[in-house]
Design an enzyme around this catalytic site. Structure first.
Site, mmCIF file in Angstrom:
data_model
loop_
_atom_site.group_PDB
_atom_site.id
_atom_site.type_symbol
_atom_site.label_atom_id
_atom_site.label_comp_id
_atom_site.label_asym_id
_atom_site.label_seq_id
_atom_site.Cartn_x
_atom_site.Cartn_y
_atom_site.Cartn_z
ATOM 1 N N LEU A 89 0.624 -1.396 0.135
ATOM 2 C CA LEU A 89 0.113 0.088 0.440
ATOM 3 C C LEU A 89 0.734 1.184 -0.029
ATOM 4 O O LEU A 89 1.690 1.534 0.918
ATOM 5 C CB LEU A 89 -0.536 0.421 1.273
ATOM 6 C CG LEU A 89 -1.756 -1.253 1.350
ATOM 7 C CD1 LEU A 89 -2.180 -1.173 2.626
ATOM 8 C CD2 LEU A 89 -2.574 -1.591 0.395
ATOM 9 N N ASN A 90 0.985 1.662 -1.128
ATOM 10 C CA ASN A 90 2.178 3.270 -1.340
ATOM 11 C C ASN A 90 0.696 3.976 -1.723
ATOM 12 O O ASN A 90 1.542 5.177 -2.504
ATOM 13 C CB ASN A 90 2.482 2.693 -2.306
ATOM 14 C CG ASN A 90 3.592 3.700 -2.803
ATOM 15 O OD1 ASN A 90 4.640 3.824 -1.788
ATOM 16 N ND2 ASN A 90 4.261 3.837 -4.193
ATOM 17 N N GLY A 91 0.321 4.641 -0.535
ATOM 18 C CA GLY A 91 -1.279 5.904 -1.428
ATOM 19 C C GLY A 91 -0.366 6.672 -0.409
ATOM 20 O O GLY A 91 -0.855 8.320 -1.163
ATOM 21 N N GLY A 92 0.098 6.633 0.867
ATOM 22 C CA GLY A 92 0.341 8.415 1.777
ATOM 23 C C GLY A 92 1.691 8.946 1.510
ATOM 24 O O GLY A 92 2.830 8.472 0.323
ATOM 25 N N GLY A 198 -8.764 5.603 1.349
ATOM 26 C CA GLY A 198 -8.781 4.422 1.922
ATOM 27 C C GLY A 198 -8.085 2.692 1.822
ATOM 28 O O GLY A 198 -8.845 2.871 0.448
ATOM 29 N N ASN A 227 1.448 -2.899 4.144
ATOM 30 C CA ASN A 227 1.541 -0.830 4.216
ATOM 31 C C ASN A 227 3.076 -1.368 3.872
ATOM 32 O O ASN A 227 3.611 -1.979 5.016
ATOM 33 C CB ASN A 227 1.628 -0.518 5.710
ATOM 34 C CG ASN A 227 -0.360 -0.430 6.569
ATOM 35 O OD1 ASN A 227 -1.051 -0.926 5.040
ATOM 36 N ND2 ASN A 227 -0.206 -0.345 6.870
ATOM 37 N N ILE A 228 3.531 0.104 2.987
ATOM 38 C CA ILE A 228 4.872 0.439 2.351
ATOM 39 C C ILE A 228 5.894 -0.029 3.927
ATOM 40 O O ILE A 228 6.786 0.031 3.643
ATOM 41 C CB ILE A 228 5.766 0.711 1.274
ATOM 42 C CG1 ILE A 228 6.341 0.310 0.747
ATOM 43 C CG2 ILE A 228 4.782 1.834 1.544
ATOM 44 C CD1 ILE A 228 6.550 0.904 -1.034
ATOM 45 N N LYS A 372 5.792 5.167 12.018
ATOM 46 C CA LYS A 372 5.068 6.336 11.143
ATOM 47 C C LYS A 372 5.525 7.620 12.092
ATOM 48 O O LYS A 372 5.024 8.926 11.981
ATOM 49 C CB LYS A 372 3.437 5.952 12.317
ATOM 50 C CG LYS A 372 3.153 4.747 11.869
ATOM 51 C CD LYS A 372 2.288 4.647 10.068
ATOM 52 C CE LYS A 372 1.819 3.172 10.461
ATOM 53 N NZ LYS A 372 1.420 3.509 9.059
#
Length: 484
Positions: A89-92, A198, A227-228, A372
């Protein structure tokens, strides 16, 4: 419909007409997805779970990792690997750590970014087992362009990399429930009008991209999603083998890796039994009166790491039937100009209730190592971990397998500021707890042991001298070290 460039949505009582004009350049599938989500949002009244119906999952629905691992690995593990695809998941963005661009491009260890480490891990698997495990990145409109530019550097690595884009949905004015976008543009006053909805959007956008069908046609059977920024989420051969060794009529279509809760994880989603199905319960779904109960480490002992193993044919089946009913997370935001908006989101793990023979596996904490904050970054850059073929493992020199609790103050929030405050990363092998607050810098070769608390009050500065060994110490006041 308003000609070819807009739509009406009626609420359940047909009392209110919501009108919004869109030009056709938006992807029709994104548009349909948003319309469905918005419709459901208007229909749902009250909390999405009835607290009285919640019970603990049955014993056999969450297996201990040791039991899965004890089976050993067959000689044919390469064949299983060839049926696997790794999805990150690389959307952030890296904004919460003071960085521009995709979070996956932040350097976390020896100049390697999250993306570098991911590619190294999969390349190592492919070389070791002579396999063809592909990497898929789910980008968002925020990260897609920058990510694609950087992918060129991996062309000579033994990893096939695919990308697809998450949907782009309009933010909604909290009062009027109208989209705040004036048109489909992303710049100017529209720059804050859109959001990626999301990671639960993965199922629809994966199918819409055509990549789902392509991978199934190539003989791929499962995806490992994570999550990446979770550096503990590496391909685990024992879990893969467990999936592949089930009888065809009892094939497990969904595995969620969970791990034991600590006080730091009280807000993490947990697995419950609800209406005869395993279900993910997120804190946002919990009625206010039960939030403390949800956070309890005694009642809900495990939480979701967001490391998920999911059957590709099952995703295709559920998408075609349109039967994946993911709970809506209403995420309120205040934009820079003070406007209150809502984002309608879903979580990837919430789909567990829709898959056959779904289960949880209680994995070691080492499989959950998210970065994070700069406090997390300090841990993964330190000698607590060793790096081998893209994977971080706890150093054998550390006597206790637990991770120290690190809390760095606001002067360390941005990665750039964080890096200027350490001449090099301290020795933390024997550290249990570190709190740093205020204007503090660290010289070279500092050693931190036990509990160390360093507090520089407002207007003061503390320079920890090179070579200092701090063991069970509280440092406060003012300590300046200046070049002569």
């Amino acid at each position: 419909p308003l000609g070819h460039c807009g739509f009406y949505i009626y609420d359940t009582n047909n009392q209110q007409v919501l009108t919004s004009v869109f030009v056709l350049q938006i992807s029709r599938k994104d548009f349909d997805g948003f319309k469905k989500l918005f419709h459901r949002f208007l229909q749902v009244k009250g909390p999405s779970v009835d607290w009285a119906k919640i019970s603990r999952p049955p014993e056999d629905s969450i297996q201990p990792y040791e039991k899965i691992r004890a089976k050993g690995l067959p000689a044919s593990i390469s064949a299983s690997l060839n049926k696997l695809v790794v999805v990150k998941l690389n959307g952030g963005l890296g904004t919460s750590m003071g960085c521009k661009g995709p979070k996956s491009l932040i350097s976390v260890r020896n100049e390697n970014t999250f993306l570098d480490l991911t590619v190294q891990q999969i390349e190592h698997l492919n070389k070791t087992y002579d396999t063809n495990v592909a990497l898929v990145l789910m980008n968002s409109f925020n990260t897609d362009e920058d990510t694609k530019k950087i992918l060129q550097k991996y062309t000579h690595h033994r990893v096939k990399i695919h990308t697809f884009n998450q949907s782009r949905y309009p933010r909604i004015n909290k009062e009027s429930l109208l989209p705040i976008a004036n048109d489909l543009g992303m710049s100017g006053e529209n720059s804050e009008a859109w959001y990626p909805p999301g990671h639960g959007d993965i199922y629809a956008s994966f199918a819409n991209s055509g990549l789902l069908d392509q991978l199934i046609a190539e003989g791929k059977e499962y995806i490992f999603v994570s999550n990446i920024d979770n550096l503990g989420a590496t391909v685990d051969l024992s879990i893969l083998n467990h999936l592949m060794s089930q009888p065809a009529d009892r094939r497990c279509e969904f595995i969620m890796e969970v791990t034991d809760k600590t006080r730091a994880d009280v807000k993490g989603g947990t697995l419950i039994q609800y209406e005869n199905h395993l279900r993910l319960l997120e804190i946002a779904q919990v009625p206010k009166a039960h939030v403390d109960e949800f956070k309890s480490v005694t009642k809900f002992k495990i939480f979701n790491t967001n490391n998920l193993w999911i059957s590709l044919p099952a995703i295709k089946r559920l998408q075609e039937k349109n039967s994946m009913d993911l709970e809506i997370i209403v995420n309120p935001k205040t934009l820079d100009g003070g406007l209150n908006v809502i984002q309608l989101e879903t979580a990837v793990g919430a789909a567990i209730k829709s898959f056959d023979n779904a289960m949880g596996i209680n994995v070691p904490r080492s499989r959950f190592l998210p970065v994070k904050t700069s406090s997390d970054l300090l841990l993964v850059m330190s000698n607590l971990y060793t790096l081998d073929a893209g994977s971080l493992t706890m150093s054998k020199k550390r006597e206790f397998p637990t991770t120290p609790h690190v809390k760095l103050g606001s002067s360390f929030t941005k990665v750039q500021d964080f890096l200027t405050r350490f001449e090099n990363i301290p020795d933390m092998l024997e550290l249990d707890h570190l709190t740093v607050s205020g204007d503090v810098t660290f010289g070279k070769n500092v050693t931190l042991k036990g509990t160390v608390i360093i507090i520089a009050n407002h207007g003061d500065r503390i320079d920890i001298p090179a070579g200092a060994v701090l063991e069970n110490k509280i440092v406060s006041g003012n300590l300046r070290i200046l070049d002569h």
